[in-house]
Design a protein around this motif. Structure first.
Motif, PDB file in Angstrom:
ATOM      1  N   PRO A  94      29.309  40.536  46.975  1.00 22.70           N
ATOM      2  CA  PRO A  94      29.886  39.397  46.590  1.00 22.70           C
ATOM      3  C   PRO A  94      30.002  39.011  44.547  1.00 22.70           C
ATOM      4  O   PRO A  94      29.324  40.329  44.514  1.00 22.70           O
ATOM      5  CB  PRO A  94      28.746  38.473  47.321  1.00 22.70           C
ATOM      6  N   TYR A  95      31.213  39.226  43.809  1.00 20.29           N
ATOM      7  CA  TYR A  95      31.237  38.995  42.848  1.00 20.29           C
ATOM      8  C   TYR A  95      31.715  37.743  42.240  1.00 20.29           C
ATOM      9  O   TYR A  95      32.356  37.233  42.768  1.00 20.29           O
ATOM     10  CB  TYR A  95      31.996  40.626  42.559  1.00 20.29           C
ATOM     11  N   LYS A  96      30.813  37.269  41.548  1.00 19.48           N
ATOM     12  CA  LYS A  96      31.912  36.513  39.854  1.00 19.48           C
ATOM     13  C   LYS A  96      32.497  37.435  38.865  1.00 19.48           C
ATOM     14  O   LYS A  96      32.276  38.464  39.047  1.00 19.48           O
ATOM     15  CB  LYS A  96      31.382  35.192  39.587  1.00 19.48           C
ATOM     16  N   LEU A  97      34.068  37.415  38.741  1.00 21.64           N
ATOM     17  CA  LEU A  97      34.800  38.010  38.003  1.00 21.64           C
ATOM     18  C   LEU A  97      35.417  37.218  37.375  1.00 21.64           C
ATOM     19  O   LEU A  97      36.809  35.899  37.822  1.00 21.64           O
ATOM     20  CB  LEU A  97      35.964  38.989  38.785  1.00 21.64           C
ATOM     21  N   MET A  98      35.502  37.475  35.711  1.00 19.79           N
ATOM     22  CA  MET A  98      36.195  37.297  35.026  1.00 19.79           C
ATOM     23  C   MET A  98      37.760  38.387  34.147  1.00 19.79           C
ATOM     24  O   MET A  98      37.068  39.284  34.493  1.00 19.79           O
ATOM     25  CB  MET A  98      35.699  36.656  33.671  1.00 19.79           C
ATOM     26  N   ASN A 117      24.773  40.241  45.011  1.00 19.19           N
ATOM     27  CA  ASN A 117      23.508  41.064  45.080  1.00 19.19           C
ATOM     28  C   ASN A 117      22.544  42.076  43.981  1.00 19.19           C
ATOM     29  O   ASN A 117      21.452  42.055  44.869  1.00 19.19           O
ATOM     30  CB  ASN A 117      23.638  42.496  45.991  1.00 19.19           C
ATOM     31  N   TYR A 118      23.348  42.351  42.695  1.00 15.42           N
ATOM     32  CA  TYR A 118      22.214  43.044  42.715  1.00 15.42           C
ATOM     33  C   TYR A 118      21.556  41.893  41.142  1.00 15.42           C
ATOM     34  O   TYR A 118      21.052  42.207  39.705  1.00 15.42           O
ATOM     35  CB  TYR A 118      22.688  43.973  41.773  1.00 15.42           C
ATOM     36  N   THR A 119      22.493  40.764  40.739  1.00 16.83           N
ATOM     37  CA  THR A 119      22.429  40.217  39.568  1.00 16.83           C
ATOM     38  C   THR A 119      22.671  40.591  37.770  1.00 16.83           C
ATOM     39  O   THR A 119      22.101  40.818  37.112  1.00 16.83           O
ATOM     40  CB  THR A 119      21.384  39.226  39.253  1.00 16.83           C
ATOM     41  N   GLU A 120      23.633  41.507  38.026  1.00 18.95           N
ATOM     42  CA  GLU A 120      23.984  42.032  36.946  1.00 18.95           C
ATOM     43  C   GLU A 120      25.422  42.775  37.253  1.00 18.95           C
ATOM     44  O   GLU A 120      26.060  42.113  37.615  1.00 18.95           O
ATOM     45  CB  GLU A 120      23.787  43.741  37.050  1.00 18.95           C
ATOM     46  N   LYS A 121      26.179  43.093  35.664  1.00 24.87           N
ATOM     47  CA  LYS A 121      27.466  42.978  35.365  1.00 24.87           C
ATOM     48  C   LYS A 121      27.518  44.614  35.155  1.00 24.87           C
ATOM     49  O   LYS A 121      27.134  45.324  34.879  1.00 24.87           O
ATOM     50  CB  LYS A 121      27.440  41.987  33.769  1.00 24.87           C
TER      51      LYS A 121
END
Length: 354
Positions: free
Chosen positions: A234-238, A267-271
């Motif tokens: 799972p992710y959010k992407l710009m 999952n890792y709350t990192e970028k």
């Protein structure tokens, strides 16, 4: 080992006036190998609707549904997968179908099976939990939205059976003769009738993509937001991208592309950040002969990612009757963590088309 594969593809398409294209399809494949038997059945339907709107614009709608049944009979063992097909598109995450892949065994080729792509030059591999992601390298031999075939070995968890259902929908509004486009894409994937899937990692997901694109003909730029709520990654992407294409009297062609993807891995709350830049210049010596120079740069930063990669290629291409000749020089440099890796090479390719 013995490997036998059979595939059947059927499609019925219909067009209503100039606006609506619809179709139904059925696909079946069966693989028998010394250590496993696998069958895949997929059927579905789709439609595309396009209609002119004011301001020299166009409204586009599309919907696709398919249902996929997969059955595997096997003991827990290492299996060999041949000719697994995928479509590589910029900004889309493409995972190999099976988890627990042995990375050194991966081989990627074009749909005809005659061109073997090179890791680093044409594609890169990224480990995603138990799966492997494939990304094309800008400036390589793999075009955007093109098909590839993948061979590899993977650890087979045993026999299993399941049904997969997938819905996808998209809408776009184009205004001012393609100057401005606003779009949305959504998809949902679910599983039913699970049997012995405890050792499998199934990808339940819903995805929502929104974006804006500007197009002035010789230049294009856009921004996109992608929320991918997946059971695997799972992710959010710009995403920000731009491209320039220039044609000088059909003799000198130049193109430049840039792409920046900024991920928030849920999952890792990192970028994680990916930057890729590429450029290509082609000069036509004669109608069927040209010289090209290609440059590319790829940067990755994030969890278990620290990569800088530079690629360069100079190539001469000519055609005599039906014989196609390519020859060129390649340079590749990769810096990953504290290691440097450089390759210099030359190649010649001769092919006859009938």
């Amino acid at each position: 080992q013995e490997l036998i594969q059979n595939r059947i593809h059927n499609r019925l398409s219909h067009r209503l006036y100039q606006s609506l294209n619809s179709g139904v399809f059925f696909e079946y494949s069966a693989t028998r190998q010394s250590v496993y038997n696998e069958s895949n059945t997929r059927w579905g339907l789709d439609f595309d609707y396009s209609k002119k709107i004011p301001t020299n614009g166009r409204l586009n709608l599309s919907y696709r549904y398919y249902r996929h049944h997969q059955s595997m009979e096997s003991e827990s063992s290492t299996i060999t997968v041949r000719n697994e097909e995928h479509i590589l598109s910029d900004g889309e995450i493409v995972l190999l179908n099976r988890p627990y892949v042995n990375l050194p065994t991966i081989s990627i080729k074009d749909p005809t099976g005659t061109i073997i792509y090179q890791e680093g030059f044409d594609y890169i591999l990224i480990e995603r939990n138990n799966f492997v992601e494939v990304q094309r390298v800008l400036g390589g031999q793999i075009d955007n939205n093109s098909a590839i075939l993948v061979d590899y070995q993977a650890q087979q968890p045993g026999s299993y059976d399941f049904d997969l259902s997938n819905h996808s929908f998209s809408v776009s509004i184009i205004l001012f003769t393609r100057l401005l486009e606003v779009y949305y894409r959504g998809s949902v994937q679910d599983y039913e009738n699970l049997s012995n899937t405890e050792m499998l990692t199934l990808n339940y997901y819903d995805q929502h993509v929104t974006g804006v694109r500007l197009d002035v003909g010789w230049a294009r730029a856009g921004v996109e937001y992608d929320h991918y709520n997946s059971s695997i990654i799972p992710y959010k992407l710009m995403r920000y991208y731009a491209s320039i294409n220039w044609d000088l009297h059909s003799r000198l062609l130049a193109s430049f592309h840039g792409n920046l993807r900024d991920y928030l891995m849920i999952n890792y709350t990192e970028k994680q950040k990916y930057t890729d830049l590429s450029g290509r210049i082609v000069y036509r010596i004669r109608p069927r002969s040209n010289v090209s120079i290609e440059l590319g740069y790829l940067m990755q930063r994030g969890r278990q990612l620290d990569l800088d990669m530079l690629t360069a290629r100079a190539e001469y291409t000519t055609v005599f009757r039906q014989i196609y000749l390519k020859m060129g020089l390649e340079w590749y440099q990769r810096q990953r963590y504290e290691s440097d890796y450089t390759i210099n090479g030359a190649y010649v390719q001769i092919s006859r088309k009938f």
